[in-house]
Design an enzyme around this catalytic site. Sequence first.
Site, PDB file in Angstrom:
ATOM      1  CE  LYS A 271      -4.247  -2.173   1.484  1.00 20.34           C
ATOM      2  NZ  LYS A 271      -4.624  -3.466   3.061  1.00 20.34           N
TER       3      LYS A 271
ATOM      4  CD  GLN B  53      -3.557  -4.777   6.532  1.00 18.31           C
ATOM      5  OE1 GLN B  53      -3.287  -4.036   5.827  1.00 18.31           O
ATOM      6  NE2 GLN B  53      -4.298  -6.327   5.981  1.00 18.31           N
TER       7      GLN B  53
ATOM      8  CG  ASP C 131     -10.034  -0.690   4.503  1.00 22.94           C
ATOM      9  OD1 ASP C 131     -10.035  -1.057   3.366  1.00 22.94           O
ATOM     10  OD2 ASP C 131      -9.344  -1.098   6.040  1.00 22.94           O
TER      11      ASP C 131
END
Length: 298
Positions: free
Chosen positions: A55, A99, A122
């Site tokens: 990322k 994460q 997200d």
Amino acid sequence: MGDATVIDGSAVAAGLRKCAAEIAARLRDEKGVSAGLATVLVGDDKASEVYIRAKGRACAGSGLAAFDIRLPADISGAGLVAEVEKLNVDDRVDGVLVQLPLPRQIDPHRVIAAIDPAKDVDGFHPVNVGRLWSGLPTLVPCTPQGCLRLLRSVHQDLAGADAVVLGRSNIVGKPLTALLLAADCTVTVVHSKSKVVPVMCRRADILIAASGQPKMVKADWVKPGATVIDVGINPVADPDGRSRVVGDVDYASVRAVAGAITPVPGGVGPMTIACLLLNTLLAACRRRGIPDPYFGVL
Ligand code: NAP
């Protein structure tokens, strides 16, 4: 039996990353805005570290700022929420991504709910989930968004298509169901308690496999000519001991029956990070009231 069209997720994702780089450059040059993504990694899980590094590299490649926050595995839930709250008020940060999975002592729902919905790239915050199901503008979860973009690369119109989603997780199956409904598909969701899963799958014009079960979908589960999107990422060891990744679809046999299919690797996987870049840019625009037409290079 013919060979399916292979949907090249790497190529589609490369195109999206190029668009992301263009948008990031325009934001910088025309608005003086440097869009930034903060990733938060708790502990030292190897697979999560690989994702976080990827990322960060993708941000650098498209001209976005990346903030790589590392926290100890024994941090408390309250400690992690406090870190997230710092990022919520940091004006350099447009997207906050924690994460998953988190260590066992931390309730992921509490942490996700602490992220500012405007920075929730997200798309897992309950506000954004509700907005997705209500058909309101939101930040659409990256992997489902990537699946829909791949479907759109082979289907101009999805209206009326029979879609079957194999899997009902919060991060893949459920948001995909919402997106397919919004695209006017007739959607069936199957899961581990469903009866006759192969029969249900075989009804699909569009079959999305997100079960986390290596090579689960067999050729006789697939309607001839159907489009098959394989979300699975399953590490397996070859007989010679080397590790590789397979999907949730038995690619070699299904490819002979399907009309179009995504490979693993090189299908949905690269789309997830490309969509993360787009979500960060979208969040950067919306937070500043920069209108959507500005985003219209896509
Ligand atoms: P998950 O949370 O484990 O959910 C799996 C879903 O599949 C559950 O709903 C489960 O049903 C269902 N399922 C499992 N075994 C089944 C069976 N035998 N028959 C019918 N349904 C079954 O997995 P996930 O996070 O959604 O991920 C799914 C796959 O996508 C995994 O391979 C994962 O590695 C991959 N993934 C890829 C990306 C990417 O970027 N490409 C991103 C995220 C995930 P129940 O709900 O009844 O348990």
